[in-house]
Scaffold this motif. Sequence first.
Motif, PDB file in Angstrom:
ATOM      1  N   GLY A 170       0.748  -1.248   0.000  1.00  0.00           N
ATOM      2  CA  GLY A 170       0.000   0.000   0.000  1.00  0.00           C
ATOM      3  C   GLY A 170       0.775   1.293   0.000  1.00  0.00           C
ATOM      4  N   PHE A 171       2.063   1.240  -0.393  1.00  0.00           N
ATOM      5  CA  PHE A 171       2.883   2.446  -0.407  1.00  0.00           C
ATOM      6  C   PHE A 171       3.659   2.517  -1.723  1.00  0.00           C
ATOM      7  CE2 PHE A 171       2.335   0.949   3.923  1.00  0.00           C
ATOM      8  CZ  PHE A 171       1.870   2.084   4.570  1.00  0.00           C
ATOM      9  N   ASP A 172       4.162   3.707  -2.058  1.00  0.00           N
ATOM     10  CA  ASP A 172       4.993   3.879  -3.245  1.00  0.00           C
ATOM     11  C   ASP A 172       6.458   3.787  -2.850  1.00  0.00           C
ATOM     12  OD1 ASP A 172       3.008   4.283  -5.193  1.00  0.00           O
ATOM     13  OD2 ASP A 172       2.811   6.401  -4.680  1.00  0.00           O
ATOM     14  N   GLY A 173       7.158   2.789  -3.359  1.00  0.00           N
ATOM     15  CA  GLY A 173       8.596   2.692  -3.128  1.00  0.00           C
ATOM     16  C   GLY A 173       9.341   3.558  -4.128  1.00  0.00           C
ATOM     17  N   ILE A 174      10.260   4.372  -3.648  1.00  0.00           N
ATOM     18  CA  ILE A 174      11.005   5.300  -4.501  1.00  0.00           C
ATOM     19  C   ILE A 174      12.493   4.981  -4.424  1.00  0.00           C
ATOM     20  CG2 ILE A 174      11.573   7.716  -4.941  1.00  0.00           C
ATOM     21  CD1 ILE A 174       8.638   7.011  -5.442  1.00  0.00           C
ATOM     22  N   ASP A 175      13.122   4.808  -5.576  1.00  0.00           N
ATOM     23  CA  ASP A 175      14.564   4.568  -5.613  1.00  0.00           C
ATOM     24  C   ASP A 175      15.290   5.805  -5.103  1.00  0.00           C
ATOM     25  OD1 ASP A 175      17.257   4.144  -6.311  1.00  0.00           O
ATOM     26  OD2 ASP A 175      16.716   2.961  -8.071  1.00  0.00           O
ATOM     27  N   ALA A 176      15.982   5.654  -3.973  1.00  0.00           N
ATOM     28  CA  ALA A 176      16.658   6.789  -3.333  1.00  0.00           C
ATOM     29  C   ALA A 176      18.165   6.743  -3.540  1.00  0.00           C
ATOM     30  CB  ALA A 176      16.328   6.812  -1.839  1.00  0.00           C
ATOM     31  N   GLY A 177      18.632   6.004  -4.540  1.00  0.00           N
ATOM     32  CA  GLY A 177      20.046   5.976  -4.840  1.00  0.00           C
ATOM     33  C   GLY A 177      20.794   4.896  -4.087  1.00  0.00           C
ATOM     34  N   GLY A 178      22.124   5.024  -4.067  1.00  0.00           N
ATOM     35  CA  GLY A 178      22.972   4.035  -3.421  1.00  0.00           C
ATOM     36  C   GLY A 178      23.095   4.266  -1.925  1.00  0.00           C
ATOM     37  N   LEU A 179      23.844   3.384  -1.267  1.00  0.00           N
ATOM     38  CA  LEU A 179      23.976   3.498   0.186  1.00  0.00           C
ATOM     39  C   LEU A 179      24.686   4.775   0.614  1.00  0.00           C
ATOM     40  CD1 LEU A 179      24.696  -0.078   1.581  1.00  0.00           C
ATOM     41  CD2 LEU A 179      22.536   1.159   1.395  1.00  0.00           C
ATOM     42  N   ASP A 180      25.548   5.323  -0.240  1.00  0.00           N
ATOM     43  CA  ASP A 180      26.194   6.588   0.104  1.00  0.00           C
ATOM     44  C   ASP A 180      25.168   7.701   0.316  1.00  0.00           C
ATOM     45  OD1 ASP A 180      28.816   5.731   0.163  1.00  0.00           O
ATOM     46  OD2 ASP A 180      29.154   6.105  -1.968  1.00  0.00           O
ATOM     47  N   ALA A 181      24.025   7.568  -0.361  1.00  0.00           N
ATOM     48  CA  ALA A 181      22.977   8.590  -0.262  1.00  0.00           C
ATOM     49  C   ALA A 181      21.900   8.218   0.744  1.00  0.00           C
ATOM     50  CB  ALA A 181      22.343   8.819  -1.631  1.00  0.00           C
ATOM     51  N   SER A 182      22.029   7.086   1.405  1.00  0.00           N
ATOM     52  CA  SER A 182      20.957   6.610   2.288  1.00  0.00           C
ATOM     53  C   SER A 182      20.792   7.467   3.536  1.00  0.00           C
ATOM     54  CB  SER A 182      21.191   5.145   2.679  1.00  0.00           C
ATOM     55  OG  SER A 182      22.390   4.986   3.413  1.00  0.00           O
ATOM     56  N   TRP A 183      21.760   8.359   3.834  1.00  0.00           N
ATOM     57  CA  TRP A 183      21.601   9.284   4.957  1.00  0.00           C
ATOM     58  C   TRP A 183      20.359  10.141   4.782  1.00  0.00           C
ATOM     59  CZ3 TRP A 183      21.347  14.468   3.945  1.00  0.00           C
ATOM     60  CH2 TRP A 183      21.875  14.902   2.715  1.00  0.00           C
ATOM     61  N   ARG A 184      19.912  10.320   3.539  1.00  0.00           N
ATOM     62  CA  ARG A 184      18.772  11.206   3.283  1.00  0.00           C
ATOM     63  C   ARG A 184      17.461  10.679   3.871  1.00  0.00           C
ATOM     64  NH1 ARG A 184      19.275  12.369  -3.114  1.00  0.00           N
ATOM     65  NH2 ARG A 184      19.219  10.081  -3.117  1.00  0.00           N
ATOM     66  N   GLN A 185      17.418   9.386   4.256  1.00  0.00           N
ATOM     67  CA  GLN A 185      16.193   8.858   4.845  1.00  0.00           C
ATOM     68  C   GLN A 185      16.357   8.510   6.320  1.00  0.00           C
ATOM     69  OE1 GLN A 185      16.708   5.721   1.824  1.00  0.00           O
ATOM     70  NE2 GLN A 185      15.693   4.340   3.266  1.00  0.00           N
ATOM     71  N   GLN A 186      17.480   8.926   6.913  1.00  0.00           N
ATOM     72  CA  GLN A 186      17.721   8.640   8.324  1.00  0.00           C
ATOM     73  C   GLN A 186      16.966   9.616   9.223  1.00  0.00           C
ATOM     74  OE1 GLN A 186      22.319   7.037   7.584  1.00  0.00           O
ATOM     75  NE2 GLN A 186      21.960   8.681   9.047  1.00  0.00           N
ATOM     76  N   LEU A 187      16.856   9.247  10.484  1.00  0.00           N
ATOM     77  CA  LEU A 187      16.273  10.113  11.504  1.00  0.00           C
ATOM     78  C   LEU A 187      17.008  11.452  11.519  1.00  0.00           C
ATOM     79  CD1 LEU A 187      14.535  10.654  14.009  1.00  0.00           C
ATOM     80  CD2 LEU A 187      16.173   9.325  15.338  1.00  0.00           C
ATOM     81  N   GLY A 188      16.254  12.525  11.430  1.00  0.00           N
ATOM     82  CA  GLY A 188      16.829  13.860  11.344  1.00  0.00           C
ATOM     83  C   GLY A 188      16.689  14.474   9.973  1.00  0.00           C
TER      84      GLY A 188
END
Length: 264
Positions: A170-188
Amino acid sequence: MQIGLIGAGKIGACLARKFKDAGHSVRIANSRGPETLADLAKEVGAMAVSVVDIAKQSDVLIISVPMKAIQQLPANLFDGARHDLIVVDTANYASFRDGRIESLEKGVPETKWVAEQLGRPVVKAFNSISIDSLRKRGRPKGSPERIALPVAGDDQRAKSVVIGLIDEIGFDGIDAGGLDASWRQQLGSPLYCTDLSASQLKEVMQDLTADDHAKLGERRDMALTRLAELRNGLITGDVTQLMRSLASLPGSLRSKLLQRRTKP
């Protein structure tokens, strides 16, 4: 699909229910042994297994444990696992709970650190949504109220599979790039628990800069302090409103979201 889950806390148990309802075969495990999961397994329709067996029985393995527990997983966790097993990390770092992890304090993306501990490629997903929204806010594809979830990883096939699973519940999964960019979905980050649509998430994600990365630790700690003050704890819709108020969202989007109460 054979889906394994290590960790039966709020997020892990909720995902087990949702994937079982979507028609997948679900196995669950924890550090205390399968006998402690008998009631949950019966309720969900899943199978409780030992931690050392779960990876070898899975196509996708979701690890939903506190960050401090990653280093406590068995050294032989992946013995006998298929070579293309997809491993998903849902955790968020909090030093008061996990102890101080110096590399994370210095800004190393959390799931890069998890991948190093596990010695396996890892996908980051399901960490950026509150348990309240995960339980209640799944919507049919195309719904204007459908929430988007970022999915980061270095393996495109693995990300595509995870994005497909997100769509099924029930949600839209969005490609957020590689692990180097995964900070963008962290707490904060403004992607964390703000319940953005796909177009909104993409807009905010593209606007994030190296300066946002540098300030992430400070914003994480401020958010944790404010979360601890919530009257009803972390399981209510108040989390979304709080995260929206703290997020460095574009002005027009921030005003629009703050005017809207979270719907059940």
